[in-house]
Design an enzyme around this catalytic site. Structure first.
Site, PDB file in Angstrom:
ATOM      1  N   LEU A 114       0.856  -1.184   0.000  1.00 40.46           N
ATOM      2  CA  LEU A 114       0.000   0.000   0.000  1.00 40.46           C
ATOM      3  C   LEU A 114       0.891   1.232   0.000  1.00 40.46           C
ATOM      4  CD1 LEU A 114      -2.619  -0.987   2.731  1.00 40.46           C
ATOM      5  CD2 LEU A 114      -2.977  -0.923   0.266  1.00 40.46           C
TER       6      LEU A 114
ATOM      7  N   THR B  36       0.284   3.978   1.256  1.00 41.89           N
ATOM      8  CA  THR B  36       0.160   4.677   2.531  1.00 41.89           C
ATOM      9  C   THR B  36       0.818   3.932   3.692  1.00 41.89           C
ATOM     10  OG1 THR B  36      -1.993   3.649   2.887  1.00 41.89           O
ATOM     11  CG2 THR B  36      -1.979   5.831   1.853  1.00 41.89           C
ATOM     12  N   CYS B  37       1.369   2.762   3.435  1.00 43.89           N
ATOM     13  CA  CYS B  37       1.976   1.919   4.475  1.00 43.89           C
ATOM     14  C   CYS B  37       3.434   2.345   4.698  1.00 43.89           C
ATOM     15  CB  CYS B  37       1.901   0.455   4.045  1.00 43.89           C
ATOM     16  SG  CYS B  37       2.825  -0.682   5.095  1.00 43.89           S
ATOM     17  N   ASP B  38       3.773   2.690   5.936  1.00 44.24           N
ATOM     18  CA  ASP B  38       5.137   3.124   6.254  1.00 44.24           C
ATOM     19  C   ASP B  38       6.164   2.038   5.962  1.00 44.24           C
ATOM     20  OD1 ASP B  38       4.319   5.638   7.043  1.00 44.24           O
ATOM     21  OD2 ASP B  38       4.187   5.100   9.175  1.00 44.24           O
TER      22      ASP B  38
ATOM     23  N   ARG C 245       6.800   1.889   2.316  1.00 43.79           N
ATOM     24  CA  ARG C 245       7.613   3.045   1.908  1.00 43.79           C
ATOM     25  C   ARG C 245       9.090   2.801   2.183  1.00 43.79           C
ATOM     26  NH1 ARG C 245       3.849   7.369   4.730  1.00 43.79           N
ATOM     27  NH2 ARG C 245       2.220   7.524   3.162  1.00 43.79           N
TER      28      ARG C 245
END
Length: 105
Positions: A6, A8-10, A13
């Site tokens: 995702l 938005t997933c840290d 990232r």
């Protein structure tokens, strides 16, 4: 190398930043190809299911009792992230062992 996760997933990232030339697939937007999901499930089994996710917490008891593979197909955000695929190799998550293995590759 393809990273399924995702945007938005840290954790995703961090993995994307560390793996400079990785192709990224956002499972919320694009889903997971059935063959990739099947291969991942045969390798990782129920570890592929993230029971700490918000999606899991919002499922009803009857949904939670469904078989894992159809549940992941219906709700790709239930997958533990990231799933990294390179040829016939797969890694799940972004812990120190995965990082070490991929930094040696």
């Amino acid at each position: 190398m393809i990273l399924y996760g995702l945007k938005t997933c840290d954790t995703c990232r961090k993995a994307r930043k560390a793996l400079a030339d990785v192709d990224f697939v956002d499972v919320r937007e694009d889903g997971i190809p059935v063959n990739v999901l099947g291969d991942a499930f045969s390798r990782f089994g129920e570890k592929l299911l993230n029971k700490r996710s918000t999606t899991w917490k919002n499922l009803s008891d009857s949904q939670r009792s469904e078989e894992v593979l159809p549940l992941l197909q219906a709700h790709p955000t239930l997958m533990k992230r990231p799933l990294i695929v390179s040829g016939d190799s797969m890694w799940l998550g972004w812990d120190k062992s995965v990082q070490a293995e991929l930094s040696d590759a």
